[in-house]
Design an enzyme around this catalytic site. Structure first.
Site: not given
Ligand SMILES: [Zn+2]
Length: 387
Positions: A85, A285, A340
């Site tokens: 950017d 973003d 995750c």
């Molecule tokens: Zn997670």
């Protein structure tokens, strides 16, 4: 609501550092770091690209130093696409907060470092040369950002300046990068952007015009006449009550050539992303998911999602504030469906404990969780609509 513009949105952006499957969400690595996590962490959860900020990197460590290090990819050990950017938005915010921080002139912006008094000059030309020093895959023109509350005359001036600066940025870029064979036109086949073959960096323009659909349209048309590889929706995208300016986003999307990548700059709340995607925007973003993570605010899917593709208006996610007492004895992961590192290995109770004792690993795990939520949101939005 899915517009015709959404149906012709590109499905991939080929870059010198690999393909970005669209839509994509790119975390903000404003100062060449996504705070609390490193490039290996980002790769591990499936992040495809990042956004860095030319203005902040000019301030520190300097784009010349990044170039000496081998470019932004080598400097950060990041081998996937990088969008830079220009930093226009950030420098205006700082100057608007306190006029002592600098001045905006017809052909440049002068920023004065509050601590040292040192000047950072942003001109349309310099911003391009700095981003070429970084070696970004997508460069942005310097634009003139208005305040959402500014009157129409002020917005019109900003559009005029933005277009003038975009022409200068284009000329500077073209003098450095081999000429474009062909630019996007209204006749491009849907979902293809044949001129974007990944052999050179790209230059994106920014559409300003505040809350005026006419000015937004005028700005978009003028930028298309100059010709860019893609376009960003610039300026503050919310109304004073915090709603997304859906009409403005739609007006801009409809004014630009089909098949061209559109970036909804700074738009990142999950429901806003879904709304803007339905209008034809495919690049997102925002600092929101990483900032929320550091504040112990973690996202979780409502039942059925993201296997079911979220649509505008759907209530598809919720946020858990881990410091709430209710999580103290909760030995479930933040999100039962998430893979995750935080959810695969830890409980809400443990993450809450890490935040309570102020350990840095809380930031890392929470950041990875929220970004993984966005990776899965993008995967879901990329699945074809049923029916
Ligand atoms: Zn997670």
């Amino acid at each position: 609501m899915t517009t015709s513009r959404a149906a012709t949105a590109p499905t991939v952006l080929r870059t010198r550092h690999g393909d970005l499957a669209l839509p994509c969400f790119l975390p903000d690595a404003t100062r060449a770091t996504v705070r609390a996590v490193d490039s290996g962490d980002l790769r591990g959860i499936g992040i495809d690209g990042i956004v860095v900020n030319a203005f902040h990197l000019l301030r520190a460590p300097g784009t010349r130093l990044v170039k000496a290090a081998g470019g932004i990819h080598r400097f950060m050990d990041w081998d996937r696409p990088v969008i830079s950017d220009s930093g226009g938005f950030q420098v205006y915010s700082l100057i608007r907060q306190d006029p002592a921080n600098g001045t905006i002139r017809p052909n440049e912006v002068i920023f004065k470092e509050p601590s040292t008094g040192e000047k950072v000059i942003l001109s349309p030309e310099k911003v391009i040369l700095s981003q070429l020093q970084l070696g970004s895959d997508v460069l942005y023109c310097l634009d003139d950002c208005t305040d959402a509350e500014d009157d129409l005359a002020e917005q019109a001036l900003a559009v005029d300046r933005t277009v003038r600066w975009a022409a200068k940025a284009r000329a500077t870029f073209d003098a450095q990068v081999r000429p474009v064979r062909r630019r996007a036109t209204r006749d491009d086949p849907p979902t293809e952007a044949g001129h974007l073959d990944g052999t050179r960096p790209y230059l994106f323009g920014v559409v300003q015009g505040g809350g005026s659909a006419a000015l937004r349209h005028e700005c978009a048309q003028a930028l298309v006449a100059i010709g860019f590889d893609g376009y960003g929706y610039g300026g503050w995208p919310f109304t004073p009550d915090g709603s997304l300016r859906v009409e403005m986003l739609a007006a801009v999307a409809e004014a630009l050539p089909p098949g061209t990548p559109l970036h909804a700059l700074g738009i990142g709340r999950p429901d806003h992303v879904v709304r803007a995607h339905a209008l034809g925007y495919t690049i997102f973003d925002c600092t929101l998911p990483t900032r929320d993570a550091r504040r112990a605010r973690l996202y979780a899917w409502r039942p059925g999602y993201p296997a079911r593709r979220p649509r505008p208006g759907d209530d598809f996610f919720e946020a858990h504030y881990l410091l709430d007492q209710v999580h103290a004895n909760d030995f479930r992961p933040v999100d039962e469906t998430c893979d995750c590192p935080a959810c695969a290995r830890h409980t809400r109770a443990y993450l809450r404990h890490l935040f309570k004792v102020g350990d840095a690993v809380a930031w890392r795990l929470a950041t990875l969780h929220n970004l993984r939520f966005y990776v899965r949101l993008m995967e879901s939005l990329r699945t074809p609509e049923p029916g």
